[in-house]
Design an enzyme around this catalytic site. Structure first.
Site, PDB file in Angstrom:
ATOM      1  N   HIS A  58      -2.770   1.959   5.535  1.00 17.27           N
ATOM      2  CA  HIS A  58      -2.392   3.307   5.096  1.00 17.27           C
ATOM      3  C   HIS A  58      -2.126   4.229   6.285  1.00 17.27           C
ATOM      4  O   HIS A  58      -1.275   5.118   6.219  1.00 17.27           O
ATOM      5  CB  HIS A  58      -3.489   3.895   4.204  1.00 17.27           C
ATOM      6  CG  HIS A  58      -3.605   3.227   2.870  1.00 17.27           C
ATOM      7  ND1 HIS A  58      -4.545   2.265   2.596  1.00 17.27           N
ATOM      8  CD2 HIS A  58      -2.881   3.376   1.730  1.00 17.27           C
ATOM      9  CE1 HIS A  58      -4.415   1.857   1.343  1.00 17.27           C
ATOM     10  NE2 HIS A  58      -3.416   2.519   0.787  1.00 17.27           N
ATOM     11  N   ALA A  59      -2.876   4.018   7.382  1.00 10.85           N
ATOM     12  CA  ALA A  59      -2.672   4.832   8.582  1.00 10.85           C
ATOM     13  C   ALA A  59      -1.280   4.617   9.173  1.00 10.85           C
ATOM     14  O   ALA A  59      -0.693   5.535   9.757  1.00 10.85           O
ATOM     15  CB  ALA A  59      -3.742   4.513   9.623  1.00 10.85           C
TER      16      ALA A  59
ATOM     17  N   ALA B 211      -9.143   4.714   4.127  1.00 13.20           N
ATOM     18  CA  ALA B 211      -8.937   5.772   5.121  1.00 13.20           C
ATOM     19  C   ALA B 211      -8.830   7.155   4.480  1.00 13.20           C
ATOM     20  O   ALA B 211      -9.369   8.135   5.001  1.00 13.20           O
ATOM     21  CB  ALA B 211      -7.686   5.479   5.946  1.00 13.20           C
TER      22      ALA B 211
ATOM     23  N   ARG C 109      -2.328   1.222  -4.074  1.00 14.68           N
ATOM     24  CA  ARG C 109      -1.329   0.165  -4.023  1.00 14.68           C
ATOM     25  C   ARG C 109      -0.299   0.345  -5.139  1.00 14.68           C
ATOM     26  O   ARG C 109      -0.594   0.948  -6.174  1.00 14.68           O
ATOM     27  CB  ARG C 109      -1.979  -1.213  -4.157  1.00 14.68           C
ATOM     28  CG  ARG C 109      -2.729  -1.681  -2.911  1.00 14.68           C
ATOM     29  CD  ARG C 109      -3.340  -3.056  -3.144  1.00 14.68           C
ATOM     30  NE  ARG C 109      -4.062  -3.532  -1.979  1.00 14.68           N
ATOM     31  CZ  ARG C 109      -3.547  -4.282  -1.003  1.00 14.68           C
ATOM     32  NH1 ARG C 109      -2.268  -4.659  -1.089  1.00 14.68           N
ATOM     33  NH2 ARG C 109      -4.275  -4.665   0.014  1.00 14.68           N
TER      34      ARG C 109
ATOM     35  N   SER D 190      -7.542   3.908  -1.024  1.00 14.07           N
ATOM     36  CA  SER D 190      -7.413   3.790   0.422  1.00 14.07           C
ATOM     37  C   SER D 190      -8.767   4.039   1.068  1.00 14.07           C
ATOM     38  O   SER D 190      -9.413   5.053   0.791  1.00 14.07           O
ATOM     39  CB  SER D 190      -6.396   4.816   0.956  1.00 14.07           C
ATOM     40  OG  SER D 190      -6.482   4.949   2.364  1.00 14.07           O
TER      41      SER D 190
ATOM     42  N   LYS E 206       0.841  -1.191   0.000  1.00 15.87           N
ATOM     43  CA  LYS E 206       0.000   0.000   0.000  1.00 15.87           C
ATOM     44  C   LYS E 206       0.883   1.251   0.000  1.00 15.87           C
ATOM     45  O   LYS E 206       2.001   1.232   0.527  1.00 15.87           O
ATOM     46  CB  LYS E 206      -0.918   0.000   1.221  1.00 15.87           C
ATOM     47  CG  LYS E 206      -1.950  -1.115   1.199  1.00 15.87           C
ATOM     48  CD  LYS E 206      -2.861  -1.060   2.410  1.00 15.87           C
ATOM     49  CE  LYS E 206      -3.926  -2.157   2.329  1.00 15.87           C
ATOM     50  NZ  LYS E 206      -4.835  -2.145   3.503  1.00 15.87           N
TER      51      LYS E 206
END
Length: 333
Positions: A261-262, A304, A286, A302, A235
């Site tokens: 992602h975080a 998020a 990605r 993503s 990612k």
């Protein structure tokens, strides 16, 4: 000089022997009825730093060491001016047209291998049709903000290169930030092999002059790598770094060891916190990266942070991994 003496032992007018004069800088026929004299010849050649916005045109010959690139050069033909020779060489070797009004003399250098005088110029390439900047793509650029459209537009409008394989093994547009890193001998992403001529060469002098004239603001973001990605499938997040003075910079981060992602955001925060920079996610996705095959595929989104502008991401990756083939897809997760 030794080479010239070895090639001119006999008079070209009468065939008699030639005698050395003026400390070897002249040869004179021994025949009293001829007495013709000759002097060392010079074969003028041009070398050009051809730019288009923030990019410079570089090529490589197959006989050079792996990763070596330089400016385009060639000999001046009979009846040509230096300026016409530059335009012809660039057109013949790369299929790129230059703006004749932009050609400027930059310097010269004796190149005794064996008898050349290299004359250096700068020039700007003519723009090509920016047909790849279609309406759909401009809408997608809104994801990253209007301020980033010129970045993509500048890349997409680069004149198409059609390298003459009889002359060059490869030719491509190289971004000034990547070239600046090469000239400063800093580490390149993933140990990329990319070199340019040494400090003795006029090609290097022209490159350094161009880089020094392309001034960038001094701020903490200059020391933060623009691209830090792994190899494999992972990612990634597109970030905007900024300070309180209006300076900003886009960076791409991705790692196989960070599953969310975080996590990438948290790691990036730690990387820039000590220099007082703010981090703003601009979407994610990605990346599939095969360094051995020099290929990258950017896709997905993503949950998020939403979907990054993969086209913008690909342009940034191309700036820092110029030998890679990069593709984009808006599908997948």
């Amino acid at each position: 000089m030794v080479h010239w003496h070895s090639r001119n032992r006999f008079c070209g007018c009468c065939g008699k022997k030639m005698l050395s004069e003026l400390g070897g800088h002249s040869l004179k026929c021994i025949s009293h009825s001829c007495t013709s004299s000759i002097y060392p010849r010079l074969d003028p050649a041009i070398i050009g730093l051809v730019t288009f916005g923030d990019y410079v045109l570089l090529g490589r010959q197959a006989r050079w060491e792996q990763g070596r690139y330089s400016l385009l050069a060639g000999f001046v033909e009979v009846g040509e001016t230096f300026e016409l020779a530059l335009a012809r060489e660039v057109k013949e070797e790369c299929g790129v047209d230059i703006d004749g009004k932009s050609v400027r003399y930059a310097g010269s250098q004796p190149w005794p291998f064996p008898s050349s005088l290299m004359v250096g110029f700068t020039a700007k390439a003519c723009s090509s049709d920016c047909s790849s900047m279609n309406r759909e793509h401009l809408e997608k650029c809104e994801i990253s903000g209007k301020e980033n459209v010129p970045t993509v537009a500048g890349h997409n409008s680069l004149p198409t290169i059609t390298a003459d394989t009889d002359e060059l093994e490869d030719a491509r547009w190289i971004h000034k930030d990547f070239l600046r890193t090469v000239l400063s001998a800093k580490k390149l992403p993933h140990g990329t092999t990319f070199t340019v001529p040494g400090r003795h060469a006029i090609a290097r002098i022209l490159m350094e002059s161009w880089i020094s004239s392309s001034r960038t603001p001094t701020w903490a973001g200059n020391d933060i790598p623009t691209v830090e990605i792994d190899e494999g499938v992972f990612k990634y997040v597109l970030f905007l770094l900024k300070d309180g003075k209006g300076n900003q910079k886009l960076v791409v981060r991705g790692s196989c060891s960070l599953p969310f992602h975080a996590d990438i955001l948290e790691q990036t925060h730690k990387q820039v916190r000590h220099v007082g920079l703010q981090v703003e996610p601009r979407g994610g996705g990605r990346i599939e990266h095969n360094f051995k095959q020099q290929s990258i595929h950017v896709y997905g989104f993503s949950q998020a942070y939403g979907q990054a502008d993969h086209t913008l991401t690909s342009v940034i990756l191309k700036q820092w991994l110029p030998l890679h083939q990069i593709s984009v897809s808006w599908e997948g997760y």
